[in-house]
Design a protein around this motif. Structure first.
Motif, mmCIF file in Angstrom:
data_model
loop_
_atom_site.group_PDB
_atom_site.id
_atom_site.type_symbol
_atom_site.label_atom_id
_atom_site.label_comp_id
_atom_site.label_asym_id
_atom_site.label_seq_id
_atom_site.Cartn_x
_atom_site.Cartn_y
_atom_site.Cartn_z
ATOM 1 N N UNK A 19 15.246 4.130 -10.547
ATOM 2 C CA UNK A 19 13.909 3.518 -10.508
ATOM 3 C C UNK A 19 13.247 3.469 -11.882
ATOM 4 N N UNK A 20 13.787 2.629 -12.774
ATOM 5 C CA UNK A 20 13.252 2.579 -14.139
ATOM 6 C C UNK A 20 12.512 1.278 -14.428
ATOM 7 N N UNK A 21 12.256 0.501 -13.409
ATOM 8 C CA UNK A 21 11.552 -0.770 -13.563
ATOM 9 C C UNK A 21 10.050 -0.575 -13.351
ATOM 10 N N UNK A 22 9.261 -1.504 -13.843
ATOM 11 C CA UNK A 22 7.811 -1.471 -13.643
ATOM 12 C C UNK A 22 7.377 -2.304 -12.435
ATOM 13 N N UNK A 23 8.327 -2.790 -11.646
ATOM 14 C CA UNK A 23 8.007 -3.539 -10.437
ATOM 15 C C UNK A 23 7.988 -2.571 -9.255
ATOM 16 N N UNK A 24 6.852 -2.541 -8.539
ATOM 17 C CA UNK A 24 6.693 -1.629 -7.403
ATOM 18 C C UNK A 24 6.382 -2.441 -6.146
ATOM 19 N N UNK A 25 6.837 -1.918 -5.022
ATOM 20 C CA UNK A 25 6.614 -2.555 -3.725
ATOM 21 C C UNK A 25 5.907 -1.565 -2.807
ATOM 22 N N UNK A 26 4.932 -2.071 -2.037
ATOM 23 C CA UNK A 26 4.173 -1.250 -1.093
ATOM 24 C C UNK A 26 4.042 -2.000 0.221
ATOM 25 N N UNK A 27 4.138 -1.274 1.320
ATOM 26 C CA UNK A 27 3.910 -1.831 2.645
ATOM 27 C C UNK A 27 2.803 -1.037 3.304
ATOM 28 N N UNK A 28 1.743 -1.740 3.718
ATOM 29 C CA UNK A 28 0.678 -1.091 4.480
ATOM 30 C C UNK A 28 0.763 -1.590 5.918
ATOM 31 N N UNK A 29 -0.195 -1.237 6.733
ATOM 32 C CA UNK A 29 -0.171 -1.649 8.139
ATOM 33 C C UNK A 29 -0.282 -3.155 8.322
ATOM 34 N N UNK A 30 -0.911 -3.844 7.356
ATOM 35 C CA UNK A 30 -1.122 -5.276 7.544
ATOM 36 C C UNK A 30 -0.717 -6.148 6.353
ATOM 37 N N UNK A 31 -0.284 -5.529 5.243
ATOM 38 C CA UNK A 31 0.054 -6.316 4.054
ATOM 39 C C UNK A 31 1.274 -5.762 3.323
ATOM 40 N N UNK A 32 1.907 -6.644 2.564
ATOM 41 C CA UNK A 32 3.005 -6.280 1.678
ATOM 42 C C UNK A 32 2.559 -6.589 0.260
ATOM 43 N N UNK A 33 2.696 -5.619 -0.644
ATOM 44 C CA UNK A 33 2.242 -5.769 -2.020
ATOM 45 C C UNK A 33 3.428 -5.732 -2.976
ATOM 46 N N UNK A 34 3.364 -6.569 -4.012
ATOM 47 C CA UNK A 34 4.319 -6.530 -5.114
ATOM 48 C C UNK A 34 3.504 -6.362 -6.387
ATOM 49 N N UNK A 35 3.708 -5.244 -7.073
ATOM 50 C CA UNK A 35 2.968 -4.933 -8.295
ATOM 51 C C UNK A 35 3.928 -5.007 -9.471
ATOM 52 N N UNK A 36 3.593 -5.816 -10.471
ATOM 53 C CA UNK A 36 4.438 -5.953 -11.650
ATOM 54 C C UNK A 36 3.626 -5.703 -12.912
ATOM 55 N N UNK A 37 4.325 -5.304 -13.962
ATOM 56 C CA UNK A 37 3.697 -5.146 -15.263
ATOM 57 C C UNK A 37 3.325 -3.724 -15.594
ATOM 58 N N UNK A 38 3.233 -3.462 -16.887
ATOM 59 C CA UNK A 38 2.844 -2.151 -17.382
ATOM 60 C C UNK A 38 1.493 -2.236 -18.072
ATOM 61 N N UNK A 39 1.390 -3.094 -19.064
ATOM 62 C CA UNK A 39 0.133 -3.244 -19.800
ATOM 63 C C UNK A 39 -0.800 -4.188 -19.049
ATOM 64 N N UNK A 40 -0.273 -5.328 -18.664
ATOM 65 C CA UNK A 40 -1.032 -6.286 -17.870
ATOM 66 C C UNK A 40 -0.460 -6.260 -16.455
#
Length: 109
Positions: A19-40
């Motif tokens: 897990x050395x990437x800055x791309x993260x994935x999250x699942x909540x009860x109603x949404x799926x999130x994709x978070x990218x980037x370190x500075x921005x």
């Protein structure tokens, strides 16, 4: 995630299983999130009731490292296809997303 949202599942994009990437994935009860980037940082979200199809295709090399991609098709106008790249246990995660999306799509009484 630091936004105060309760997550059911989270992982990050892996390179050679690590897990050395800055791309993260999250699942909540109603949404799926994709978070990218370190500075921005950029966070995209998809409402689970809009998910129409989920697929997984794991190659031999990916199976060796225990990772694989999950492709999610949705009726969202901005993001028709969401790729969760190189997540661990992709078949288990696919089922978790599927079950959560099914709950959100069920008619409420």
């Amino acid at each position: 995630m630091k936004t105060g949202i309760d997550t059911i599942w989270e992982d990050r994009k892996r390179i050679l299983g690590m897990p050395i990437s800055m791309t993260k994935y999250y699942l909540s009860e109603d949404r799926l999130f994709v978070q990218t980037g370190l500075i921005s940082m950029k966070i995209e979200e998809t409402l689970l009731y809009r998910v129409s199809d989920i697929s997984v295709r794991v190659a031999l090399f990916q199976r060796i490292f225990g990772v694989g991609p999950i492709i999610i098709h949705s009726s969202d106008k901005r993001t028709h296809h969401i790729a969760l790249v190189q997540v661990t246990e992709p078949l288990v995660v696919k089922e978790r997303i599927h079950k959560t999306a099914e709950v959100m799509q069920a008619p409420r009484t």
